[in-house]
Enzyme design. Structure first.
Site, mmCIF file in Angstrom:
data_model
loop_
_atom_site.group_PDB
_atom_site.id
_atom_site.type_symbol
_atom_site.label_atom_id
_atom_site.label_comp_id
_atom_site.label_asym_id
_atom_site.label_seq_id
_atom_site.Cartn_x
_atom_site.Cartn_y
_atom_site.Cartn_z
ATOM 1 N N ASP A 231 0.860 -1.181 0.000
ATOM 2 C CA ASP A 231 0.000 0.000 0.000
ATOM 3 C C ASP A 231 0.895 1.229 0.000
ATOM 4 O OD1 ASP A 231 -2.324 1.816 0.520
ATOM 5 O OD2 ASP A 231 -3.328 -0.081 0.957
ATOM 6 N N HIS B 167 -2.826 3.430 -4.608
ATOM 7 C CA HIS B 167 -2.243 2.909 -3.360
ATOM 8 C C HIS B 167 -0.810 2.439 -3.593
ATOM 9 C CE1 HIS B 167 -5.759 3.062 -0.648
ATOM 10 N NE2 HIS B 167 -6.467 2.854 -1.745
ATOM 11 N N GLU C 1 -9.915 3.128 -5.295
ATOM 12 C CA GLU C 1 -9.592 4.501 -4.915
ATOM 13 C C GLU C 1 -8.515 5.139 -5.801
ATOM 14 O OE1 GLU C 1 -10.832 4.528 -0.226
ATOM 15 O OE2 GLU C 1 -8.760 3.999 -0.684
ATOM 16 N N TRP D 243 -16.863 -3.571 -1.144
ATOM 17 C CA TRP D 243 -16.643 -2.909 0.151
ATOM 18 C C TRP D 243 -17.469 -1.642 0.316
ATOM 19 C CZ3 TRP D 243 -14.288 1.899 1.219
ATOM 20 C CH2 TRP D 243 -13.740 2.580 0.119
#
Length: 553
Positions: A190, A284, A351, A417
């Site tokens: 990450d 990420h 993201e 999620w």
């Protein structure tokens, strides 16, 4: 009248006996026998197994030795009919490959299954029949038939935000095994740290595995409250422009060597747990870019391993969708896939702020050359390119629900999620989906309104976890078959040590295991709470940290 009294006393006797059985997750069927037929485990008890090195036999032997200081003998050639725990693979067809039957009386305890997995799950139930105190180890007379509701029973651990050593990762895997879980999602990379050795690219761990500090307290961290962020269509505006994030200044990091990875994978396999590694892309990726900045959309920029939490797409953490990047990632995944026999490789996909591709002339050229209308299609192009490579190695990708943006890759599994919508959309497209809605399944969230220690500032209480139903009502029976299972997630921004992992994991892991294993119609929260009282005594025996507030009611 006498018959009625006898029947009433029989029912009372059955209920008293049944109350001794406090198994989590709740088995499909339990029938209890007479209290006089309890099986006693002592130093003379033998384990009879077809294979003296059976994973199930060894797990039981190690558990009883560790927590009760009794070493049972494993004797595959024993002819004894008394004082034995017998493990037997049977050829007759059961309802489910993971099904087992456990029968215990005063002479012996027998576990039948048609697979090694099934035997192992039977051992986990047997362990819960053993008293939590170190007194005489009495097993009640029972007949249990059991098998799981869902094929994917998963739990996740993020080791990027805070690193956990191999010994604790193995302990974590044991926690999953005790709850009949079968997938461990290992979040290895990450923005905050790259945790897996890649021999072809040593700077990933030399540079990417270490950060020079972490924010103090909840995001944005002490001293950073004045910094404002605006994510605009064409730019990310940070004010003041010269803002410096204040951190604790403590260097943090670590990584797993490839030999350590192999050791952990073998350890999990002996507990019938498949490890799914996650290598994040295209976002990420700040730890990767700190090591290899030429792969970013701003190759001249000095990237650093992130020291703050929150949505890192407020900073440029996105990989360039270039042939150079794809070749780099293919080389990385080649080494990863050699270490993990799992059919599934998680590639993140979440993201990714499109603003960085919008601002990059190279990204725009790539879009034009490939006929891509917008940056969402560029993300889909990125994921599809990587999926094609992973598929060529005989593997399947899993991605967070953002991989649906711009069109879902042909064979991908979706991990939903952001609520259930991603899972629903995937199921309707005949793709496997794993439900992990943040509001219910993120165990780094607070479990109480006023938490005992620092936790993510959202609320996922035990009752909400327990009452979660993974099959959305809007799906048809055929579509519902694509809901593969559920996963709990434990993100480690505010988790710095093993005791904190335990504190946030238990007893929400117990609730998750019952969602995944037990028949829907058998779920009953008050009864679950009753069974938890016994489970907490077992956790005391094992030295597991949990909130004592659960003992107050």
């Amino acid at each position: 009248m006498k018959k009625f009294i006898f029947l009433f006393l029989s029912i009372i006797s059955f209920k008293l006996s049944a109350q001794e059985i406090n198994i989590i997750p709740q088995p499909v069927s339990i029938k209890t026998g007479k209290n006089t037929e309890k099986f006693i485990i002592d130093q003379n008890t033998e384990i009879i197994s077809n294979d003296s090195l059976s994973n199930s036999a060894l797990f039981l032997q190690n558990y009883i030795q560790q927590f009760y200081n009794i070493k049972l003998r494993i004797n595959p050639n024993s002819t004894n009919k008394k004082n034995v725990v017998k493990l037997e693979i049977i050829s007759r067809l059961l309802k489910n490959l993971n099904e087992y039957e456990l029968i215990s009386n005063n002479n012996q305890t027998i576990i039948y299954a048609c697979s090694e997995n099934g035997l192992f799950y039977g051992i986990q139930t047997l362990i819960q029949l053993i008293p939590e105190t170190k007194s005489q180890l009495q097993i009640p007379a029972v007949s249990i038939t059991d098998y799981p509701r869902f094929d994917y029973r998963g739990m996740h651990l993020d080791v990027s935000r805070h690193f956990f050593d191999v010994a604790f990762v193995k302990q974590y895997i044991d926690y999953l095994a005790l709850h009949k879980m079968n997938y461990f999602h290992w979040h290895l990379t990450d923005d905050h740290g790259w945790r897996i050795e890649i021999k072809k690219y040593p700077k990933l761990t030399e540079i990417g595995a270490w950060r020079n500090g972490s924010i103090i307290g909840l995001w944005p961290g002490q001293g950073n409250e004045h910094i404002k962020y605006q994510v605009l269509p064409a730019e990310v505006k940070i004010t003041p422009k010269d803002a410096l994030i204040k951190t604790d200044g403590i260097r943090h990091g670590g990584y797993y060597t490839q030999e350590q990875i192999k050791d952990v994978v073998d350890y999990a396999a002996k507990r019938y747990i498949t490890i799914i590694p996650e290598i994040e892309m295209p976002a990420h990726s700040m730890a990767l870019l700190a090591a290899y900045p030429e792969l970013g959309t701003e190759p001249g920029k000095k990237y650093e391993v992130a020291q703050t939490w929150g949505m890192m797409n407020k900073y440029n953490n996105v990989l360039q969708a270039s042939d150079t990047t794809f070749k780099f990632l293919e080389n990385v995944l080649t080494e990863v896939m050699a270490l993990f026999p799992s059919q599934y490789i998680h590639i993140g996909g979440d993201e990714a702020s499109k603003v960085w591709w919008k601002r990059s002339a190279v990204s725009q050229e790539i879009m034009k050359a490939n006929g891509l209308k917008n940056e969402s299609e560029l993300q889909s192009y990125f994921i599809r390119r990587m999926e094609k490579f992973v598929n060529s190695k005989g593997k399947t990708i899993i991605g967070w629900n953002e991989i649906l943006q711009g069109g879902l890759a042909p064979n991908a599994v979706v991990m939903s999620w952001q609520g259930e919508k991603g899972g629903i959309d995937a199921a309707k497209q005949n793709h496997k989906a794993i439900m992990t809605p943040e509001d219910k399944m993120y165990f780094n969230h607070k479990q109480f309104v006023k938490e005992d220690s620092l936790a993510a500032n959202k609320f996922s209480p035990l009752i909400d976890v327990y009452n979660y139903e993974p099959i959305p009502a809007e799906l048809t029976a055929e579509q519902a078959k694509y809901i593969w299972g559920v996963q709990g997630c434990l993100w480690s921004e505010y988790i710095t040590n093993p005791a904190k992992v335990q504190y946030l994991l238990f007893p929400r892991l117990d609730a998750l295991s019952e969602i995944l294993w037990s028949p829907k119609e058998k779920r009953n929260y008050p009864d679950f709470q009753k069974r938890l009282k016994t489970q907490f005594k077992r956790y005391d025996l094992m030295g597991i940290t949990y909130s004592k507030r659960y003992l107050e009611n």
